[in-house]
Design a protein around this motif. Structure first.
Motif, short mmCIF file in Angstrom:
data_model
loop_
_atom_site.label_atom_id
_atom_site.label_comp_id
_atom_site.label_asym_id
_atom_site.label_seq_id
_atom_site.Cartn_x
_atom_site.Cartn_y
_atom_site.Cartn_z
N GLY A 1 0.83 -1.21 0.00
CA GLY A 1 0.00 0.00 0.00
C GLY A 1 0.86 1.25 0.00
O GLY A 1 1.96 1.27 -0.55
N GLY A 2 0.34 2.29 0.66
CA GLY A 2 0.98 3.60 0.62
C GLY A 2 2.39 3.64 1.17
O GLY A 2 3.19 4.51 0.80
N ARG B 1 -5.53 -0.18 -2.93
CA ARG B 1 -5.61 -1.64 -2.83
C ARG B 1 -7.08 -2.04 -2.90
O ARG B 1 -7.92 -1.43 -2.22
CB ARG B 1 -5.01 -2.13 -1.51
N LYS C 1 -11.39 -0.67 1.98
CA LYS C 1 -11.34 0.50 1.10
C LYS C 1 -12.70 0.81 0.46
O LYS C 1 -12.88 1.86 -0.16
CB LYS C 1 -10.30 0.28 -0.01
N PHE D 1 -2.72 -2.29 -11.76
CA PHE D 1 -1.86 -1.62 -10.78
C PHE D 1 -0.77 -0.91 -11.57
O PHE D 1 0.05 -1.55 -12.21
CB PHE D 1 -1.27 -2.64 -9.80
N LEU D 2 -0.82 0.41 -11.57
CA LEU D 2 0.05 1.18 -12.47
C LEU D 2 1.24 1.79 -11.74
O LEU D 2 1.11 2.24 -10.59
CB LEU D 2 -0.75 2.33 -13.10
N ASN E 1 -2.25 8.40 0.79
CA ASN E 1 -1.30 8.94 -0.18
C ASN E 1 -1.99 9.34 -1.47
O ASN E 1 -1.59 10.30 -2.12
CB ASN E 1 -0.24 7.87 -0.52
N GLU F 1 -1.43 12.63 -4.09
CA GLU F 1 -1.02 12.40 -5.48
C GLU F 1 -2.05 13.03 -6.42
O GLU F 1 -1.71 13.59 -7.46
CB GLU F 1 -0.91 10.91 -5.77
N1 UDP Z 1 -0.92 2.93 -6.22
C1 UDP Z 1 -0.08 2.64 -7.28
N2 UDP Z 1 -0.63 2.22 -8.45
C2 UDP Z 1 -1.97 2.08 -8.62
C3 UDP Z 1 -2.83 2.40 -7.53
C4 UDP Z 1 -2.28 2.83 -6.34
O1 UDP Z 1 1.13 2.76 -7.17
O2 UDP Z 1 -2.39 1.68 -9.71
C5 UDP Z 1 -0.33 3.36 -4.94
C6 UDP Z 1 -0.52 4.83 -4.67
O3 UDP Z 1 0.48 5.58 -5.30
C7 UDP Z 1 -0.43 4.92 -3.14
C8 UDP Z 1 -0.80 3.51 -2.69
O4 UDP Z 1 -0.96 2.72 -3.87
O5 UDP Z 1 0.89 5.22 -2.73
C9 UDP Z 1 -2.05 3.50 -1.84
O6 UDP Z 1 -1.75 4.15 -0.67
P1 UDP Z 1 -2.78 4.79 0.34
O7 UDP Z 1 -1.99 5.55 1.36
O8 UDP Z 1 -3.81 5.57 -0.40
O9 UDP Z 1 -3.53 3.56 1.02
P2 UDP Z 1 -2.99 2.24 1.79
O10 UDP Z 1 -2.84 1.18 0.74
O11 UDP Z 1 -1.69 2.58 2.45
O12 UDP Z 1 -4.07 1.90 2.76
#
Ligand code: UDP
Length: 361
Positions: free
Chosen positions: A28-29, A201, A206, A251-252, A279, A283
């Motif tokens: 995740g983030g 995720r 979520k 997932f990009l 995060n 973004e």
């Molecule tokens: N993210 C990514 N590619 C995607 C979708 C999400 O790299 O296609 C990353 C996004 O940049 C972020 C993370 O997934 O850093 C999700 O973090 P967030 O803090 O929103 O939630 P967490 O997963 O920590 O609960």
């Protein structure tokens, strides 16, 4: 004449999350948080090393790869859950590695939301800055964190005040923010297309289904991006909303993510849990995209209602739909400005650097 000495350069050992390799999306983030912190500190002349599960990759950053089995994620377990270790735990292997090399570093930065690093803290000679990236999930972990919070004041860093308040030791936590974005990595998009975005995720906490329901109601396309962490949950959403105007892009990597996100009118954040930070909100701001989120957890501290997005009644699809209808009231330049100032990587770097200096001293 006194020549001011340049600030001491630190050697920082970053211990990654044990729930997935960096770059996999399973963390995740925290994955972006680690990458941004490492790059920011390196640009300031500090030395960084990252210890992470085997298979980790973060572009230019060097990583000590540690084999072993991944940990279960805390958010999928009950409050009363026992602490579980697989037979060859990558978490234990990473911390054994850290113990062996700790004397080459000034400070250890822990990003694992798990019991072991807190339990091990008194057995280390170097200070450990613990980055707690979730609210209360499991009582046994809460207790381990609380002991460290009492015995090692100032070492428990949390992302937001709301997150801290899920713990009974909230007052012993230091709010350090969740991350910061490098505006150069995200392109500002002034004129969006008629589309919404949802990032993260794909996992029940979520509540992607709420965003899908809102897309169904408004008829506006929803671009979904993120790691499918719970395949059965994702399939259920597709069964429940067979005609919703949704598109799953996968997932990009950040470069592609910001391209797809930037052209959207708004980002929907619909977490059912108390999201520690979010995060994806900062973004989104960096691309000039306003964020609509439930008034709960980290997003409620990140979004300025009516200026960089809208905060709506938690779990209200109606609230999301109403806010979607008001998106053109937001000046996208205000979102970008928030990412360039309050939520920039440089601003966050200042907070983290000062925290580390305090703990090293
Ligand atoms: N993210 C990514 N590619 C995607 C979708 C999400 O790299 O296609 C990353 C996004 O940049 C972020 C993370 O997934 O850093 C999700 O973090 P967030 O803090 O929103 O939630 P967490 O997963 O920590 O609960």
């Amino acid at each position: 004449m006194n020549i001011p000495s340049s600030p001491r350069k630190l050697k920082v050992l970053i211990l990654s999350t044990p729930v997935g390799a960096l770059g996999s999306g399973l963390g995740g983030g925290v994955e972006l948080t680690i990458a941004n912190l490492a790059r920011e500190l390196q640009s300031r002349g500090h030395t960084i090393e990252i210890v992470a599960p085997a298979g980790s990759y973060l572009g230019d950053l060097s990583i000590v790869q540690v084999p072993g089995e991944l940990q279960l994620t805390a958010q999928t377990q009950e409050q009363a859950a026992a602490i579980v270790m697989p037979s060859d735990p990558v978490l234990a292997n990473m911390w054994a590695k850290a113990r062996n090399i700790q004397h080459d570093y000034d400070i250890i930065f822990n990003t694992a939301f798990d019991w072991l690093p807190f339990y091990l803290t008194p057995f280390f000679d170097r200070p450990i800055a613990h980055f707690v990236s979730m609210g209360s999930q499991i009582a046994a972990i809460d207790l381990a964190i609380e002991r460290v919070a009492i015995d090692y004041p100032g070492t428990i860093g949390v992302c937001t005040r709301t997150q801290a308040e899920t713990f009974r030791f909230a007052d012993l936590c230091t709010v350090v923010g969740g991350s910061g974005v490098d505006p150069a990595v995200y392109e500002y998009c002034k004129h969006p297309e008629p589309a919404l975005a949802w990032l993260g995720r794909i996992s029940p906490e979520k509540a992607l289904e709420d965003a899908v329901a809102a897309a169904q109601r408004t008829g506006i396309k929803l671009k979904i991006m993120g790691k499918i962490q719970d395949a059965a949950y994702w399939e259920q959403i597709q069964r429940d909303y067979p005609t919703a105007p949704i598109e799953y892009l996968g997932f990009l990597p950040t470069h592609e993510l910001q391209q797809a996100l930037g052209t959207c009118q708004g980002l929907l954040m619909t977490p059912r849990w108390v999201e520690a930070f979010g995060n994806v909100a900062i973004e989104s701001f960096a691309c000039g995209v306003p964020v609509i989120a439930y008034r709960r957890g980290g997003p409620a501290e990140i979004i300025t209602d009516g200026k960089t997005g809208f905060l709506v009644e938690p779990d209200s699809i109606e609230g999301l739909v109403t806010a979607i209808g008001r998106l053109d009231e937001i000046d996208r330049a205000d979102c970008r400005h928030a990412a360039e100032t309050v939520f920039s990587q440089a601003a966050w770097g200042n907070v983290m650097e000062s925290w580390f200096y305090r703990l090293v001293e």
